[in-house]
Design a protein around this motif. Sequence first.
Motif, mmCIF file in Angstrom:
data_model
loop_
_atom_site.group_PDB
_atom_site.id
_atom_site.type_symbol
_atom_site.label_atom_id
_atom_site.label_comp_id
_atom_site.label_asym_id
_atom_site.label_seq_id
_atom_site.Cartn_x
_atom_site.Cartn_y
_atom_site.Cartn_z
ATOM 1 N N ALA A 67 3.307 6.139 -5.777
ATOM 2 C CA ALA A 67 3.106 6.142 -7.189
ATOM 3 C C ALA A 67 2.033 7.043 -7.355
ATOM 4 C CB ALA A 67 2.775 4.563 -7.690
ATOM 5 N N ARG A 68 0.955 7.141 -6.733
ATOM 6 C CA ARG A 68 -0.002 7.751 -6.662
ATOM 7 C C ARG A 68 0.201 9.334 -6.581
ATOM 8 N NH1 ARG A 68 -5.239 6.477 -3.266
ATOM 9 N NH2 ARG A 68 -6.287 8.215 -4.542
ATOM 10 N N VAL A 69 1.009 9.447 -5.460
ATOM 11 C CA VAL A 69 1.469 10.798 -5.178
ATOM 12 C C VAL A 69 2.479 11.230 -6.256
ATOM 13 C CG1 VAL A 69 3.159 12.330 -3.615
ATOM 14 C CG2 VAL A 69 1.158 10.696 -2.846
ATOM 15 N N VAL A 71 3.362 20.769 -2.683
ATOM 16 C CA VAL A 71 2.287 19.902 -2.074
ATOM 17 C C VAL A 71 2.762 18.321 -2.452
ATOM 18 C CG1 VAL A 71 -0.053 19.009 -2.899
ATOM 19 C CG2 VAL A 71 0.334 21.529 -2.930
ATOM 20 N N ARG A 72 3.535 17.948 -3.427
ATOM 21 C CA ARG A 72 3.908 16.679 -3.748
ATOM 22 C C ARG A 72 4.845 16.462 -2.467
ATOM 23 N NH1 ARG A 72 3.343 14.623 -8.065
ATOM 24 N NH2 ARG A 72 3.743 16.703 -9.231
ATOM 25 N N MET A 73 5.835 17.203 -2.095
ATOM 26 C CA MET A 73 6.651 17.241 -1.041
ATOM 27 C C MET A 73 6.056 16.789 0.370
ATOM 28 S SD MET A 73 9.881 19.481 -2.248
ATOM 29 C CE MET A 73 10.084 20.127 -0.676
ATOM 30 N N ALA A 74 5.065 17.543 0.342
ATOM 31 C CA ALA A 74 4.415 17.490 1.800
ATOM 32 C C ALA A 74 3.337 16.217 1.882
ATOM 33 C CB ALA A 74 3.164 18.683 2.066
ATOM 34 N N LEU A 75 3.104 15.638 0.711
ATOM 35 C CA LEU A 75 2.408 14.256 0.789
ATOM 36 C C LEU A 75 3.392 13.382 0.771
ATOM 37 C CD1 LEU A 75 0.008 14.985 -2.193
ATOM 38 C CD2 LEU A 75 -0.563 14.537 0.300
ATOM 39 N N THR A 76 4.618 13.440 0.202
ATOM 40 C CA THR A 76 5.680 12.313 0.526
ATOM 41 C C THR A 76 6.092 12.448 1.773
ATOM 42 O OG1 THR A 76 6.361 12.782 -1.960
ATOM 43 C CG2 THR A 76 7.930 11.941 -0.551
ATOM 44 N N ARG A 77 6.146 13.508 2.506
ATOM 45 C CA ARG A 77 6.779 13.793 3.874
ATOM 46 C C ARG A 77 5.755 12.851 4.653
ATOM 47 N NH1 ARG A 77 8.456 18.874 2.538
ATOM 48 N NH2 ARG A 77 6.432 19.857 3.314
ATOM 49 N N ASN A 97 -4.838 7.366 1.975
ATOM 50 C CA ASN A 97 -5.395 6.997 1.046
ATOM 51 C C ASN A 97 -6.933 7.362 0.759
ATOM 52 O OD1 ASN A 97 -3.324 5.750 -0.393
ATOM 53 N ND2 ASN A 97 -3.674 3.867 0.810
ATOM 54 N N ALA A 98 -7.628 7.476 1.964
ATOM 55 C CA ALA A 98 -9.135 8.185 1.851
ATOM 56 C C ALA A 98 -9.008 9.651 1.584
ATOM 57 C CB ALA A 98 -9.674 7.794 3.247
ATOM 58 N N ASP A 99 -8.079 10.232 1.949
ATOM 59 C CA ASP A 99 -7.804 11.722 1.927
ATOM 60 C C ASP A 99 -7.545 11.846 0.425
ATOM 61 O OD1 ASP A 99 -8.438 12.460 4.539
ATOM 62 O OD2 ASP A 99 -6.590 12.936 5.082
ATOM 63 N N LEU A 100 -6.707 11.165 -0.207
ATOM 64 C CA LEU A 100 -6.470 11.353 -1.710
ATOM 65 C C LEU A 100 -7.570 10.876 -2.507
ATOM 66 C CD1 LEU A 100 -2.844 9.796 -2.086
ATOM 67 C CD2 LEU A 100 -3.619 12.282 -2.187
ATOM 68 N N ASP A 101 -8.367 9.684 -2.134
ATOM 69 C CA ASP A 101 -9.605 9.340 -2.721
ATOM 70 C C ASP A 101 -10.473 10.671 -2.997
ATOM 71 O OD1 ASP A 101 -8.450 7.029 -3.302
ATOM 72 O OD2 ASP A 101 -9.569 5.977 -1.709
ATOM 73 N N GLN A 159 0.833 -1.279 0.101
ATOM 74 C CA GLN A 159 0.336 -0.069 -0.009
ATOM 75 C C GLN A 159 0.798 1.310 0.078
ATOM 76 O OE1 GLN A 159 -2.895 -0.388 3.423
ATOM 77 N NE2 GLN A 159 -3.756 -2.097 2.496
ATOM 78 N N LEU A 160 2.145 1.260 0.497
ATOM 79 C CA LEU A 160 2.792 2.518 0.831
ATOM 80 C C LEU A 160 3.578 2.468 -0.717
ATOM 81 C CD1 LEU A 160 4.748 2.016 4.327
ATOM 82 C CD2 LEU A 160 3.634 4.059 3.420
ATOM 83 N N LYS A 161 3.914 1.421 -1.289
ATOM 84 C CA LYS A 161 4.450 1.506 -2.817
ATOM 85 C C LYS A 161 3.400 2.327 -3.694
ATOM 86 C CE LYS A 161 6.457 -1.280 -6.411
ATOM 87 N NZ LYS A 161 6.791 -2.574 -6.645
#
Length: 76
Positions: free
Chosen positions: A22-24, A33-39, A63-67, A16-18
């Motif tokens: 990939a989604r990010v 924003v991408r950096m914040a999500l990656t952190r 993942n729910a937040d991304l969805d 799931q982390l992998k």
Amino acid sequence: MEHDGQLQLYAAVANQLKEAHARVRALQVPEGVRMALTRKLLVITAAAKHDLAAAARRLERFNADLDEGRIPEEDR
């Protein structure tokens, strides 16, 4: 028996982390924003070393937040 369940949970969280990374990477968002999500994902990864079940729950919320499109806004 319990050890097998722990290994299965570890494998599930790792997969799931992998997928979350990939989604990010695929998101069309500013680099900040991408950096914040990656952190956030790195924090979840670190938490998995100490409390795998809690990390799995955090990853599920991530993942729910991304969805739902709930992503942090870029700092200005």
